[in-house]
Scaffold this motif. Sequence first.
Motif: not given
Length: 123
Positions: A75-91
């Motif tokens: 039930k959290y997968i769709s919402e999780l994917m939406n949150e992950i789309k917003k994330i960026s990390v520094q190398a």
Amino acid sequence: MNKIVCVQCPVGCKIKFEQQDGKIIKIDGNRCPRGIAYLHDELKEPRRIVPTSVKVINGVFPLVSVKTSKPVPKKYISELMNEIKKISVQAPVKSGDVILKNVFGTGADIIATRTVPQKQGSN
């Protein structure tokens, strides 16, 4: 009879089951007890490991592969994917780095599954 394929091991048992008043009354087709546990979990609250990727800034690759550290409720997968789309990390990013902790209070973290070095000349 209802059917489900167990994914707890490579065998992939085709489990047949019957329910009555929300309770399992007959199970057939599992080769081990893990199949029965999987069936109960699937009917109660299905969970999945979620593999995806996150944007990397100044990395030799534009993305880093990530996954949940343990299965999360479907039930959290769709919402999780939406949150992950917003994330960026520094190398640089190292395999095993925690990208996001305790998603939706499930105790599962999003962890990097690949190392992404920083681009030469970027600080």
